[in-house]
Design an enzyme around this catalytic site. Structure first.
Site, PDB file in Angstrom:
ATOM      1  N   ASP A  39     -82.804  16.018-106.816  1.00 25.95           N
ATOM      2  CA  ASP A  39     -84.068  16.725-106.550  1.00 25.95           C
ATOM      3  C   ASP A  39     -84.149  17.264-105.120  1.00 25.95           C
ATOM      4  O   ASP A  39     -85.196  17.741-104.700  1.00 25.95           O
ATOM      5  CB  ASP A  39     -85.253  15.801-106.821  1.00 25.95           C
ATOM      6  CG  ASP A  39     -85.225  14.563-105.939  1.00 25.95           C
ATOM      7  OD1 ASP A  39     -84.242  14.397-105.173  1.00 25.95           O
ATOM      8  OD2 ASP A  39     -86.175  13.773-105.991  1.00 25.95           O
ATOM      9  N   GLU A  41     -83.749  15.433-102.408  1.00 25.24           N
ATOM     10  CA  GLU A  41     -83.943  14.355-101.430  1.00 25.24           C
ATOM     11  C   GLU A  41     -82.570  13.820-101.004  1.00 25.24           C
ATOM     12  O   GLU A  41     -81.551  14.116-101.625  1.00 25.24           O
ATOM     13  CB  GLU A  41     -84.800  13.250-102.048  1.00 25.24           C
ATOM     14  CG  GLU A  41     -86.236  13.702-102.293  1.00 25.24           C
ATOM     15  CD  GLU A  41     -87.123  12.588-102.840  1.00 25.24           C
ATOM     16  OE1 GLU A  41     -86.620  11.466-103.084  1.00 25.24           O
ATOM     17  OE2 GLU A  41     -88.319  12.847-103.037  1.00 25.24           O
ATOM     18  N   HIS A 136     -85.591  26.838 -75.143  1.00 27.78           N
ATOM     19  CA  HIS A 136     -86.300  28.110 -74.926  1.00 27.78           C
ATOM     20  C   HIS A 136     -87.151  28.099 -73.663  1.00 27.78           C
ATOM     21  O   HIS A 136     -87.074  29.017 -72.848  1.00 27.78           O
ATOM     22  CB  HIS A 136     -87.162  28.400 -76.157  1.00 27.78           C
ATOM     23  CG  HIS A 136     -87.973  29.635 -76.030  1.00 27.78           C
ATOM     24  ND1 HIS A 136     -87.404  30.877 -75.944  1.00 27.78           N
ATOM     25  CD2 HIS A 136     -89.313  29.835 -75.951  1.00 27.78           C
ATOM     26  CE1 HIS A 136     -88.352  31.798 -75.822  1.00 27.78           C
ATOM     27  NE2 HIS A 136     -89.517  31.183 -75.821  1.00 27.78           N
ATOM     28  N   LYS A 206     -90.834  42.883 -72.195  1.00 29.06           N
ATOM     29  CA  LYS A 206     -90.804  42.699 -73.655  1.00 29.06           C
ATOM     30  C   LYS A 206     -92.062  41.986 -74.118  1.00 29.06           C
ATOM     31  O   LYS A 206     -92.407  40.926 -73.591  1.00 29.06           O
ATOM     32  CB  LYS A 206     -89.575  41.878 -74.075  1.00 29.06           C
ATOM     33  CG  LYS A 206     -89.431  41.766 -75.591  1.00 29.06           C
ATOM     34  CD  LYS A 206     -88.247  40.911 -76.015  1.00 29.06           C
ATOM     35  CE  LYS A 206     -88.678  39.516 -76.362  1.00 29.06           C
ATOM     36  NZ  LYS A 206     -87.613  38.659 -76.877  1.00 29.06           N
ATOM     37  N   ARG A 208     -93.908  40.753 -77.850  1.00 32.77           N
ATOM     38  CA  ARG A 208     -93.719  40.694 -79.304  1.00 32.77           C
ATOM     39  C   ARG A 208     -95.045  40.300 -79.928  1.00 32.77           C
ATOM     40  O   ARG A 208     -95.628  39.283 -79.579  1.00 32.77           O
ATOM     41  CB  ARG A 208     -92.653  39.652 -79.655  1.00 32.77           C
ATOM     42  CG  ARG A 208     -92.127  39.786 -81.091  1.00 32.77           C
ATOM     43  CD  ARG A 208     -91.293  38.570 -81.467  1.00 32.77           C
ATOM     44  NE  ARG A 208     -90.017  38.493 -80.753  1.00 32.77           N
ATOM     45  CZ  ARG A 208     -88.872  38.963 -81.208  1.00 32.77           C
ATOM     46  NH1 ARG A 208     -88.826  39.590 -82.355  1.00 32.77           N
ATOM     47  NH2 ARG A 208     -87.768  38.801 -80.509  1.00 32.77           N
ATOM     48  N   THR A 236     -81.819  38.215 -84.341  1.00 33.05           N
ATOM     49  CA  THR A 236     -81.454  39.520 -84.916  1.00 33.05           C
ATOM     50  C   THR A 236     -80.615  40.349 -83.954  1.00 33.05           C
ATOM     51  O   THR A 236     -80.032  41.359 -84.351  1.00 33.05           O
ATOM     52  CB  THR A 236     -82.720  40.340 -85.234  1.00 33.05           C
ATOM     53  OG1 THR A 236     -83.404  40.614 -83.999  1.00 33.05           O
ATOM     54  CG2 THR A 236     -83.645  39.588 -86.167  1.00 33.05           C
ATOM     55  N   THR A 239     -83.406  41.856 -79.155  1.00 36.31           N
ATOM     56  CA  THR A 239     -83.777  41.686 -77.740  1.00 36.31           C
ATOM     57  C   THR A 239     -82.642  42.141 -76.829  1.00 36.31           C
ATOM     58  O   THR A 239     -82.860  42.868 -75.856  1.00 36.31           O
ATOM     59  CB  THR A 239     -84.118  40.203 -77.473  1.00 36.31           C
ATOM     60  OG1 THR A 239     -85.227  39.856 -78.297  1.00 36.31           O
ATOM     61  CG2 THR A 239     -84.439  39.947 -76.015  1.00 36.31           C
TER      62      THR A 239
HETATM   63  C1  R5P Z   1     -87.568  35.031 -77.306  1.00 30.54           C
HETATM   64  O1  R5P Z   1     -88.460  34.832 -76.482  1.00 30.54           O
HETATM   65  C2  R5P Z   1     -86.214  34.430 -77.156  1.00 30.54           C
HETATM   66  O2  R5P Z   1     -85.962  34.014 -75.858  1.00 30.54           O
HETATM   67  C3  R5P Z   1     -85.140  35.402 -77.607  1.00 30.54           C
HETATM   68  O3  R5P Z   1     -85.131  36.504 -76.722  1.00 30.54           O
HETATM   69  C4  R5P Z   1     -85.353  35.916 -79.005  1.00 30.54           C
HETATM   70  O4  R5P Z   1     -85.716  34.886 -79.860  1.00 30.54           O
HETATM   71  C5  R5P Z   1     -84.121  36.624 -79.512  1.00 30.54           C
HETATM   72  O5  R5P Z   1     -84.368  37.067 -80.801  1.00 30.54           O
HETATM   73  P1  R5P Z   1     -83.730  38.393 -81.346  1.00 30.54           P
HETATM   74  O6  R5P Z   1     -82.250  38.281 -81.191  1.00 30.54           O
HETATM   75  O7  R5P Z   1     -84.154  38.441 -82.790  1.00 30.54           O
HETATM   76  O8  R5P Z   1     -84.297  39.538 -80.589  1.00 30.54           O
END
Ligand code: R5P
Length: 319
Positions: A39, A41, A136, A206, A208, A236, A239
């Site tokens: 399931d 788990e 981060h 930047k 978002r 992705t 950035t």
């Molecule tokens: C955002 O504040 C993080 O420090 C990265 O810049 C971000 O998560 C990178 O994501 P992506 O590659 O999708 O732009």
């Protein structure tokens, strides 16, 4: 006084990195068993006595290769809880990539502060200490986790990699957003100190909101220089791409990308196809399983096992 024996466990999906860390520590990984049920788990238990041990559990908490970040987080929590119940004197969670570290503040009304909830769950199962690499936001991480924490910076790795490649060419370290300015500054200082020559700084604007990224301001002189864009992670790749385009427009001679964690979610191949980067460099905290072919061949992966092993040894020695 005799020091508690050190045991290092590597959970399923993080085994190769855990084995490399164990090799640096000149120990074998401790034995454990993980069982999956029909399931979804699961259960995990140590297969050796851990009573009185200083136990470290390595599990890198990215999602993707057959399990989600939530699955991995859950396995880490439950296994650490089991170690405490089995009598381990102290359990340290080693999460080279820490999930949910980006959700460290409210950006919308009633937003969650998920980093803090993750920290509360660590505490609830009896995790006494946490080690992670290039989180981060260091201040948010240190405030969320009330237990002792050890943050392994990626700056020395990047500086050691780029210093010999740059030699005497003028260089500049670029932050792709203002939130990453301190991280970029650490890399700039480390690089400057290794090269023994000045290294410049630049920043990109930047914002978002609702998944839409805006901001075009670019500060700093990159003209005719080698620009190294530094970030905590590549998801992705958007950035880094927008920062690279800004560097190119501002006259950078060469552009490189350096990020601690390569998640490479949908679209990240564009980073390699865009023809903007001389190199894309990540650490080995997350295996690059989403990249294949030319993109994988062009990726440089720096060894994170060595600094992680040093962090574990330092925690163990400090007691
Ligand atoms: C955002 O504040 C993080 O420090 C990265 O810049 C971000 O998560 C990178 O994501 P992506 O590659 O999708 O732009």
């Amino acid at each position: 006084m005799t020091r508690a024996p050190l045991s290092l466990f590597g959970l399923h999906g993080s085994r190769p990195l855990a084995e490399q860390v164990a090799a640096r520590l000149e120990i074998a990984l401790a034995a454990h068993e993980e069982r999956d049920f029909e399931d979804g788990e699961h259960k995990a238990r140590p297969l050796q006595d851990v009573r009185g041990h200083d136990a470290f559990v390595l599990h890198t908490l990215h999602g993707g290769e057959g399990d989600s970040a939530n699955d991995r987080l859950c396995r880490l929590l439950f296994f650490c809880g089991a170690l405490r119940d089995a009598g381990a004197a102290r359990v340290t969670a080693v999460a080279p990539y820490l999930c949910y570290a980006r959700k460290d503040r409210r950006t919308k009304t009633n937003d969650p502060v998920t980093t803090r909830y993750v920290a509360a769950m660590f505490e609830a199962v009896g995790i006494g200490q946490v080690i992670t690499l290039e989180v981060h936001n260091l201040a948010a991480f240190e405030n969320a986790f009330r237990c002792p924490s050890l943050h392994v910076p990626a700056a020395p790795l990047f500086a050691a990699h780029f210093a010999p490649l740059l030699r005497r060419v003028p260089a500049v370290v670029v932050s792709p957003d203002t939130g990453g300015a301190k991280r970029a500054e650490q890399v700039r200082e480390a690089l400057e100190s290794l090269r023994g020559a000045p290294v410049g700084a630049a920043f990109m604007e930047k914002h978002r909101s609702g998944g839409v990224v805006t901001g075009t301001l670019f500060a700093g002189d990159v003209r005719g220089r080698v620009a190294i864009i530094v970030d905590d992670l590549i998801s992705t790749g958007g950035t880094l791409l927008r920062a690279a385009r800004a560097c190119r427009e501002a006259g950078a001679a060469e552009i490189h990308a350096a990020a601690a964690h390569g998640l490479f979610t949908g679209g990240a191949e564009d980073l390699f196809a865009a023809g903007l980067f001389g190199s894309v460099v990540v650490s080995s905290t997350v295996p690059p399983f989403r990249l294949a072919g030319a993109a994988r061949a062009r990726l440089t992966v720096l060894d994170a096992a060595e600094p992680l092993a040093r962090a574990i040894a330092a925690c163990h020695d400090a007691g």
